[in-house]
Design an enzyme around this catalytic site. Sequence first.
Site, short mmCIF file in Angstrom:
data_model
loop_
_atom_site.label_atom_id
_atom_site.label_comp_id
_atom_site.label_asym_id
_atom_site.label_seq_id
_atom_site.Cartn_x
_atom_site.Cartn_y
_atom_site.Cartn_z
N SER A 179 0.88 -1.18 0.00
CA SER A 179 0.00 0.00 0.00
C SER A 179 0.91 1.22 0.00
O SER A 179 2.09 1.13 0.36
CB SER A 179 -0.84 -0.01 1.29
OG SER A 179 -1.45 1.25 1.51
N TYR B 23 -2.29 -1.39 10.32
CA TYR B 23 -2.20 -1.47 8.86
C TYR B 23 -0.86 -0.92 8.36
O TYR B 23 -0.18 -1.55 7.55
CB TYR B 23 -3.38 -0.68 8.27
CG TYR B 23 -3.58 -0.85 6.78
CD1 TYR B 23 -4.30 -1.93 6.28
CD2 TYR B 23 -3.10 0.09 5.88
CE1 TYR B 23 -4.51 -2.09 4.92
CE2 TYR B 23 -3.31 -0.05 4.52
CZ TYR B 23 -4.02 -1.12 4.04
OH TYR B 23 -4.23 -1.27 2.69
P1 NAD Z 1 -11.41 -6.39 -0.29
O1 NAD Z 1 -12.01 -6.29 1.08
O2 NAD Z 1 -12.22 -6.06 -1.47
O3 NAD Z 1 -10.82 -7.85 -0.50
C1 NAD Z 1 -10.09 -8.49 0.51
C2 NAD Z 1 -9.96 -9.94 0.16
O4 NAD Z 1 -9.25 -10.60 1.21
C3 NAD Z 1 -11.31 -10.66 0.04
O5 NAD Z 1 -11.23 -11.65 -0.97
C4 NAD Z 1 -11.47 -11.31 1.41
O6 NAD Z 1 -12.31 -12.44 1.40
C5 NAD Z 1 -10.03 -11.70 1.67
N1 NAD Z 1 -9.76 -11.93 3.08
C6 NAD Z 1 -9.99 -11.12 4.14
N2 NAD Z 1 -9.63 -11.74 5.28
C7 NAD Z 1 -9.13 -12.95 4.92
C8 NAD Z 1 -8.59 -14.04 5.65
N3 NAD Z 1 -8.52 -14.03 6.98
N4 NAD Z 1 -8.20 -15.14 4.96
C9 NAD Z 1 -8.32 -15.18 3.60
N5 NAD Z 1 -8.80 -14.18 2.87
C10 NAD Z 1 -9.21 -13.07 3.53
O7 NAD Z 1 -10.07 -5.50 -0.21
P2 NAD Z 1 -9.19 -4.81 -1.35
O8 NAD Z 1 -9.43 -3.36 -1.30
O9 NAD Z 1 -9.30 -5.53 -2.63
O10 NAD Z 1 -7.73 -5.03 -0.73
C11 NAD Z 1 -6.85 -6.04 -1.18
C12 NAD Z 1 -5.44 -5.71 -0.73
O11 NAD Z 1 -5.04 -4.46 -1.30
C13 NAD Z 1 -5.28 -5.58 0.78
O12 NAD Z 1 -4.05 -6.13 1.19
C14 NAD Z 1 -5.27 -4.07 0.98
O13 NAD Z 1 -4.59 -3.70 2.14
C15 NAD Z 1 -4.55 -3.63 -0.27
N6 NAD Z 1 -4.81 -2.23 -0.64
C16 NAD Z 1 -6.05 -1.80 -0.94
C17 NAD Z 1 -6.23 -0.47 -1.29
C18 NAD Z 1 -7.57 0.06 -1.68
O14 NAD Z 1 -7.68 1.27 -1.84
N7 NAD Z 1 -8.57 -0.76 -1.86
C19 NAD Z 1 -5.15 0.41 -1.29
C20 NAD Z 1 -3.89 -0.07 -0.96
C21 NAD Z 1 -3.73 -1.39 -0.63
#
Ligand code: NAD
Length: 276
Positions: A158, A171
């Site tokens: 991130s 985080y």
């Molecule tokens: P999201 O909530 O849409 O998806 C998260 C995924 O992780 C889902 O498939 C969920 O089922 C899975 N998950 C959650 N807990 C779990 C567990 N205990 N075991 C197995 N799977 C699990 O989130 P996202 O926005 O797609 O984020 C994905 C990654 O990207 C994360 O690591 C997040 O920190 C990172 N990220 C997101 C953003 C953003 O703006 N969305 C920005 C920077 C980084």
Amino acid sequence: MNSITDMPASARSATRPLAGRIALVTGSTSGIGLGIARALAGAGADIALNGFGDAEEIADLQAEIRAAHGVRVAYYNADLAKQDDIGRMLEQLALDFGRVDILVNNAGIQHVAPIANFPVEKWNAILAINLSSAFHLTRALFGAMQARGYGRVVNIASAHGLIASPFKSAYVTAKHGIVGLTKVIALEGAEHGVTANAICPGYVWTPLVEKQIDNQAEAHGISREAVIRDVLLAQTPSKRFATSEEIGALTVLLCTKAGQSITGTAIPIDGGWTAH
Ligand code: NAD
């Protein structure tokens, strides 16, 4: 040689540069992980999905990706907070696919609270899912990647792996940690065809961000629109959310031959946020 799994490098075409590769994408039932899984499948890789969600919707997703790209798609419901679950998933993966060439550590959760009353169970869960699961999976898969002379570890960190914001202690800690882990994997893999990179998105439009909008609107007593403009994208020069497709496209690049010298990096996809 009797399956797509055994396809030699010469059989990979320019349009399907990852044909014959097997990719495990954690947290790929939603958001960024799903975007990455679709992009890797589009490049020809077989896909191991992981994450939570409605069983019927996940079965539909598998069928959709399979039909669109003609690749194998399996699903594992392992809870990455639990080491036993990770072990069971890897055992089943070995039976189903025989190996993992591309490991995308994407699963992640978020919790926003001042450090003085940050819930300890949230700290433990965020560290376990966002950081330790990447260690456990890499630890288990790295040796075989090294022995085969090809491996790709893509860690979805991130912008918060590079800079901090208040109220996100767990985080920010986990994401800085995964950037460090990425560098170590890169150094250990460098002579063996194994690369490791961290992708550092700013805000990407996904369910995780949706949830934050509601939480922040409540916390600040302001509208969703104001949260988007004045809180979430306040530091983003481009004033736009990135998309899961953009993160998927970069992941594909890192996994192809063109990416073989890109290793140990933390690459922002953040509309200029961390250029400040
Ligand atoms: P999201 O909530 O849409 O998806 C998260 C995924 O992780 C889902 O498939 C969920 O089922 C899975 N998950 C959650 N807990 C779990 C567990 N205990 N075991 C197995 N799977 C699990 O989130 P996202 O926005 O797609 O984020 C994905 C990654 O990207 C994360 O690591 C997040 O920190 C990172 N990220 C997101 C953003 C953003 O703006 N969305 C920005 C920077 C980084």
